[in-house]
Design a protein around this motif. Sequence first.
Motif, PDB file in Angstrom:
ATOM      1  N   UNK A   1       1.016  -1.583   0.113  1.00  0.00           N
ATOM      2  CA  UNK A   1       0.101  -0.164  -0.030  1.00  0.00           C
ATOM      3  C   UNK A   1       1.092   1.134  -0.004  1.00  0.00           C
ATOM      4  N   UNK A   2       1.978   1.205  -0.226  1.00  0.00           N
ATOM      5  CA  UNK A   2       3.391   2.174   0.201  1.00  0.00           C
ATOM      6  C   UNK A   2       2.855   2.796  -1.193  1.00  0.00           C
ATOM      7  N   UNK A   3       2.769   2.176  -2.307  1.00  0.00           N
ATOM      8  CA  UNK A   3       2.688   3.396  -3.732  1.00  0.00           C
ATOM      9  C   UNK A   3       1.337   3.312  -4.370  1.00  0.00           C
ATOM     10  N   UNK A   4       0.546   3.630  -3.089  1.00  0.00           N
ATOM     11  CA  UNK A   4      -0.507   4.094  -3.560  1.00  0.00           C
ATOM     12  C   UNK A   4      -0.335   5.271  -4.079  1.00  0.00           C
ATOM     13  N   UNK A   5      -0.467   6.000  -3.583  1.00  0.00           N
ATOM     14  CA  UNK A   5      -0.473   7.395  -3.297  1.00  0.00           C
ATOM     15  C   UNK A   5       0.503   7.974  -4.725  1.00  0.00           C
ATOM     16  N   UNK A   6       1.376   7.612  -5.093  1.00  0.00           N
ATOM     17  CA  UNK A   6       2.411   7.993  -6.425  1.00  0.00           C
ATOM     18  C   UNK A   6       1.723   7.326  -7.599  1.00  0.00           C
ATOM     19  N   UNK A   7       1.675   5.530  -7.310  1.00  0.00           N
ATOM     20  CA  UNK A   7       1.216   5.384  -8.785  1.00  0.00           C
ATOM     21  C   UNK A   7      -0.369   5.421  -8.665  1.00  0.00           C
ATOM     22  N   UNK A   8      -1.449   5.242  -8.228  1.00  0.00           N
ATOM     23  CA  UNK A   8      -2.111   5.430  -8.383  1.00  0.00           C
ATOM     24  C   UNK A   8      -2.288   6.877  -8.479  1.00  0.00           C
ATOM     25  N   UNK A   9      -2.179   7.912  -8.355  1.00  0.00           N
ATOM     26  CA  UNK A   9      -2.494   9.766  -8.768  1.00  0.00           C
ATOM     27  C   UNK A   9      -3.882   9.731  -8.874  1.00  0.00           C
ATOM     28  N   UNK A  10      -4.059   9.229  -9.751  1.00  0.00           N
ATOM     29  CA  UNK A  10      -5.509   9.807 -11.395  1.00  0.00           C
ATOM     30  C   UNK A  10      -6.253   8.934 -10.638  1.00  0.00           C
ATOM     31  N   UNK A  11      -6.069   7.252  -9.656  1.00  0.00           N
ATOM     32  CA  UNK A  11      -7.536   6.749  -9.243  1.00  0.00           C
ATOM     33  C   UNK A  11      -8.165   7.730  -7.286  1.00  0.00           C
ATOM     34  N   UNK A  12      -6.954   7.550  -7.030  1.00  0.00           N
ATOM     35  CA  UNK A  12      -7.381   9.365  -5.811  1.00  0.00           C
ATOM     36  C   UNK A  12      -7.818  10.137  -5.988  1.00  0.00           C
ATOM     37  N   UNK A  13      -7.304  11.405  -7.488  1.00  0.00           N
ATOM     38  CA  UNK A  13      -8.291  12.042  -7.921  1.00  0.00           C
ATOM     39  C   UNK A  13      -9.648  12.120  -8.793  1.00  0.00           C
ATOM     40  N   UNK A  14      -9.563  10.422  -9.144  1.00  0.00           N
ATOM     41  CA  UNK A  14     -11.188  10.290  -9.426  1.00  0.00           C
ATOM     42  C   UNK A  14     -12.388  10.219  -8.325  1.00  0.00           C
ATOM     43  N   UNK A  15     -11.474   9.223  -7.113  1.00  0.00           N
ATOM     44  CA  UNK A  15     -12.424   8.921  -5.820  1.00  0.00           C
ATOM     45  C   UNK A  15     -12.547  10.609  -5.591  1.00  0.00           C
TER      46      UNK A  15
END
Lengths: 436, 168
Positions: free
Chosen positions: A218-232
């Motif tokens: 879960x360490x990678x979520x913020x960097x790798x999945x920035x666009x998903x976080x943005x969508x949410x």
Amino acid sequence: MNDQYTGPGGHNGRPLVRESRENLSFSVNREVFVSREIFEREQRAVFDRCWIYTGHASELRNPGDYKTRSIAGRPVIFCRGGDGQVRCMINSCRHRGAIVCREREGNARNFYCMYHGWTYNTDGTLRGVPGEDSYPPSFNKSGMGLAHVPRLASYKDFYFASFDRDAVDLETYLAGAKAYIDLVVDQSPSCRMEIISGVQEYHIKANWKLLVENSVDDYHLVATHATWLNYMRNSGVNMSPPKGSGLLLPTKGLGKDLGNGHLTTDNPNYRGRPVARWISVYGEEAKADIGAIKAELVARLGEARAARIADTNRNLAIFPNLVINDGSSVTVRNFTPVAPDLMHVTAWALGPVEETEAQRARRLYAFLTFYGPGGFATPDDVAALESAQQGYASWREVPWNDLSRGMGKNDEQTDTDEEHLRVFWRRWNELMEARA
Amino acid sequence: MNKPLDEVATVSRVEIEDFLFREADLLDNWRLDEWLTLLTDDAAYYVPPNDKPDADHRFTLFTIADDIVRLRERVIRLKDPNCHAEYPPSRTRRLITNVRITGVDGDTIAIAANFAVYRYRRGELAREFVGHYRHKLRRVGGVLKIAERRAILDAHELGAMGAVSFIL
């Protein structure tokens, strides 16, 4: 690319996985991702020794139903025989080896080898041999059925095969992972989950072990999945960690060792769950229905167990190559090493058999928001893994991956620490070193 | 819902071809905001799974099944440098052929076309996406728009195509 190896688990007597509890360091040699020799060795030391996910009972509803797939590199027929029993047979004619079932799936009364016309029953027994009278008296037809995988067993409809006759029984092998499979299965009022039609099969140009790491990291979520976080966020979901918490994500999750190399994250949910936690992405009209699903859980299992199921996400890695992500939806993801730098991924959606059309549609919508080769997150995971694999071309100059995050903490290990990744590596290394 | 083709009085194949070629040009040039203007306000975009190309997204796990809300979010994502799978953006080239009008129902025009999309990224071999489109177009204020966009791949599995991280 391949150097000579002296020790069974290492290179020139040096280990491939290096841990120091005194110095609080843990590192993995990048050679494990690029070496053809290590790749071949792990096929024998890991994939021929462990229980390997084969399929789900719901894929074989009726006698004669079958799926053909590859398990630990072998072509198999996963089949419910005419007698109702589930089997896993080697998909290779006993005569001259041709694949006897060449279709992806279906319902069969028998399997017909197109090469010389030998026919097998769905229980694998040899049924017909054209021109049988020309065989010598020593030809033993009853001993010439399709070979079965040495071991096949299931836990709550999840079937696993092992090519090691001496493997411990499946439930012993699964150890602490069983309780986490239970948390998935208990979502169905009848404890019957089903694989939903539609399979995602895609290649990742990276070593298979990187997907184990990635699935629970879960360490990678913020960097790798920035666009998903943005969508949410755009959809009205709060994705910010509480102020001053020191967290990277909205809730504090844990990383857990489940024994035998199995591991899981265990996180308070913030991203919604079809069973059963509403978020704005589902729409106002879904609120009452998700409330009813939660109420059924409470009535059946009690408040505490219902909350355990509905309010936590768990990414479960069953050693070596099965991941069950019980998050925004439930995905069963299996991956097969093909070469040091290539894996084939097969992913399914899993849901309770009782779901209504609306609930099923909501589950699938939620699945595609994050997961899969067209999702808002998985393609970026693939990009990250392929990028890492490209970086490992410099393994001689930069030999070690660092996995020390969280070491030395006195309290529990969180989902953004790396203790649960270390659990995988310790078991992998143990199996590799055990094979003399 | 399909009516005989002799009732197709309001649209010609040439008009459909021009529309599809213009759409392909916008996508290949990553002019995604302009591309969105080609869609109706209730548009949907589907890529069915390779093993169940004729399935319904409500009952079957698709590769992509976007309503217009998620499709607009997909464009936001694709324009973001943090969309790592498409940064730097792939170069794509789509060839569209065998265009047909397959039916007209009221203001909805069903069309079919074949496509080959080549996707190039630095340091990689080309990835080829071959299949056929099954779209539903609708006239909105006299202007053709896409109400449903379905890209069906021919391959038995996504396999070496990897991800469908761009608009197919």
